[in-house]
Design a protein around this motif. Structure first.
Motif, PDB file in Angstrom:
ATOM      1  N   ALA A  58       0.838  -1.207   0.000  1.00  0.00           N
ATOM      2  CA  ALA A  58       0.000   0.000   0.000  1.00  0.00           C
ATOM      3  C   ALA A  58       0.867   1.249   0.000  1.00  0.00           C
ATOM      4  O   ALA A  58       0.569   2.234  -0.691  1.00  0.00           O
ATOM      5  N   LEU A  59       1.947   1.211   0.761  1.00  0.00           N
ATOM      6  CA  LEU A  59       2.873   2.336   0.806  1.00  0.00           C
ATOM      7  C   LEU A  59       3.573   2.510  -0.538  1.00  0.00           C
ATOM      8  O   LEU A  59       3.701   3.623  -1.056  1.00  0.00           O
ATOM      9  N   ALA A  60       4.024   1.399  -1.125  1.00  0.00           N
ATOM     10  CA  ALA A  60       4.690   1.455  -2.430  1.00  0.00           C
ATOM     11  C   ALA A  60       3.752   2.013  -3.488  1.00  0.00           C
ATOM     12  O   ALA A  60       4.157   2.839  -4.322  1.00  0.00           O
ATOM     13  N   ALA A  61       2.481   1.583  -3.461  1.00  0.00           N
ATOM     14  CA  ALA A  61       1.513   2.062  -4.447  1.00  0.00           C
ATOM     15  C   ALA A  61       1.228   3.550  -4.269  1.00  0.00           C
ATOM     16  O   ALA A  61       1.163   4.301  -5.246  1.00  0.00           O
ATOM     17  N   ALA A  62       1.064   3.988  -3.017  1.00  0.00           N
ATOM     18  CA  ALA A  62       0.795   5.400  -2.756  1.00  0.00           C
ATOM     19  C   ALA A  62       1.969   6.271  -3.187  1.00  0.00           C
ATOM     20  O   ALA A  62       1.793   7.348  -3.769  1.00  0.00           O
ATOM     21  N   LEU A  63       3.185   5.801  -2.924  1.00  0.00           N
ATOM     22  CA  LEU A  63       4.358   6.554  -3.361  1.00  0.00           C
ATOM     23  C   LEU A  63       4.421   6.600  -4.880  1.00  0.00           C
ATOM     24  O   LEU A  63       4.708   7.658  -5.463  1.00  0.00           O
ATOM     25  N   GLY A  64       4.138   5.478  -5.529  1.00  0.00           N
ATOM     26  CA  GLY A  64       4.146   5.446  -6.992  1.00  0.00           C
ATOM     27  C   GLY A  64       3.178   6.439  -7.598  1.00  0.00           C
ATOM     28  O   GLY A  64       3.497   7.137  -8.565  1.00  0.00           O
ATOM     29  N   GLU A  65       1.989   6.529  -7.007  1.00  0.00           N
ATOM     30  CA  GLU A  65       0.978   7.466  -7.507  1.00  0.00           C
ATOM     31  C   GLU A  65       1.448   8.908  -7.351  1.00  0.00           C
ATOM     32  O   GLU A  65       1.280   9.739  -8.251  1.00  0.00           O
ATOM     33  N   GLU A  66       2.038   9.214  -6.205  1.00  0.00           N
ATOM     34  CA  GLU A  66       2.495  10.588  -5.965  1.00  0.00           C
ATOM     35  C   GLU A  66       3.679  10.951  -6.849  1.00  0.00           C
ATOM     36  O   GLU A  66       3.766  12.072  -7.361  1.00  0.00           O
ATOM     37  N   LEU A  67       4.595  10.011  -7.049  1.00  0.00           N
ATOM     38  CA  LEU A  67       5.719  10.278  -7.950  1.00  0.00           C
ATOM     39  C   LEU A  67       5.212  10.531  -9.364  1.00  0.00           C
ATOM     40  O   LEU A  67       5.691  11.445 -10.058  1.00  0.00           O
ATOM     41  N   ASN A  68       4.246   9.754  -9.800  1.00  0.00           N
ATOM     42  CA  ASN A  68       3.660   9.937 -11.131  1.00  0.00           C
ATOM     43  C   ASN A  68       2.984  11.304 -11.231  1.00  0.00           C
ATOM     44  O   ASN A  68       3.125  12.002 -12.240  1.00  0.00           O
ATOM     45  N   ARG A  69       2.266  11.688 -10.181  1.00  0.00           N
ATOM     46  CA  ARG A  69       1.587  12.983 -10.172  1.00  0.00           C
ATOM     47  C   ARG A  69       2.585  14.125 -10.285  1.00  0.00           C
ATOM     48  O   ARG A  69       2.302  15.160 -10.907  1.00  0.00           O
ATOM     49  N   ARG A  70       3.764  13.943  -9.720  1.00  0.00           N
ATOM     50  CA  ARG A  70       4.797  14.972  -9.763  1.00  0.00           C
ATOM     51  C   ARG A  70       5.670  14.887 -11.014  1.00  0.00           C
ATOM     52  O   ARG A  70       6.597  15.675 -11.181  1.00  0.00           O
ATOM     53  N   GLY A  71       5.376  13.925 -11.864  1.00  0.00           N
ATOM     54  CA  GLY A  71       6.160  13.782 -13.079  1.00  0.00           C
ATOM     55  C   GLY A  71       7.522  13.168 -12.855  1.00  0.00           C
ATOM     56  O   GLY A  71       8.440  13.350 -13.665  1.00  0.00           O
ATOM     57  N   LEU A  72       7.655  12.416 -11.775  1.00  0.00           N
ATOM     58  CA  LEU A  72       8.912  11.756 -11.438  1.00  0.00           C
ATOM     59  C   LEU A  72       8.863  10.285 -11.836  1.00  0.00           C
ATOM     60  O   LEU A  72       7.777   9.694 -11.893  1.00  0.00           O
TER      61      LEU A  72
END
Length: 199
Positions: free
Chosen positions: A25-39
């Motif tokens: 769940a943590l990995a998925a949430a981080l992935g979503e936020e990185l994607n949102r930031r264009g990272l």
């Protein structure tokens, strides 16, 4: 019991079974936020070794035993409030730079949210503190596979080195422990490319 700072391998990082220690769940949430930031996504997490070998440098595990009062005072003397919060406030350390910390709506054993910090920023702050107190980085354990740093400070080796190499670091070994802890944690995170968390 108590608090530990540990590295996380690929199996645990991507496992969605929280009852078995998975952090999917943590990995998925981080992935979503990185994607949102264009990272770029954080997917190249190495696996933890099946057997911990002291000195191998393949895993990280240290216990937060000493009191932190002296360390907090040291930080207040040498860091801004924002820098102090970055150094000490994260609950997930990642092996890449972040322009600012990330807050994820994922709870852990200690908080309702997860603050993510980049290891390069944490390393720079820890290095500044290490220079300020004259930490003998060539003497303290470089690898922290199995409480190596904790034992070095608690079992007497730190006192022996302090007697031979006095300085500000030797005046408060508890504070020096936390300087060394954050320094080695950030170095390990970058060297191995793995996340580090509290447990």
């Amino acid at each position: 019991m108590g608090f530990y700072l540990v590295s996380v391998g690929a199996r645990e990082w991507f496992d969605e079974d929280e009852d078995e220690g998975g952090r999917g769940a943590l990995a998925a949430a981080l992935g979503e936020e990185l994607n949102r930031r264009g990272l770029p996504p954080f997917t190249s997490v190495p696996e933890e070794p099946e057997r911990v070998v002291r000195g191998a440098g393949l895993s990280f595990e240290e216990k937060l035993v000493p009191p932190m009062d002296g360390f907090a005072a040291l930080c207040q003397a040498h860091l801004s409030r924002e820098e102090y919060e970055l150094l000490c406030g994260w609950s997930l350390l990642v092996p890449f730079a972040l322009d600012d910390e990330i807050w994820l709506p994922v709870e852990d054993s200690y908080a309702d949210t997860t603050m993510v910090a980049g290891a390069p920023q944490v390393l720079a702050l820890a290095e500044r503190l290490a220079r300020a107190v004259g930490l003998p980085v060539d003497e303290i354990p470089e690898t922290c596979d199995n409480l190596d740093l904790t034992m070095w400070f608690l079992d007497g080796e730190a006192k022996r080195v302090a007697a031979a190499r006095p300085g500000p670091w030797a005046d408060d070994l508890d504070a020096a422990f936390y300087v060394a802890l954050y320094l080695r944690a950030a170095q390990h995170c970058l060297r191995r490319g793995c996340p580090i968390v509290y447990t």
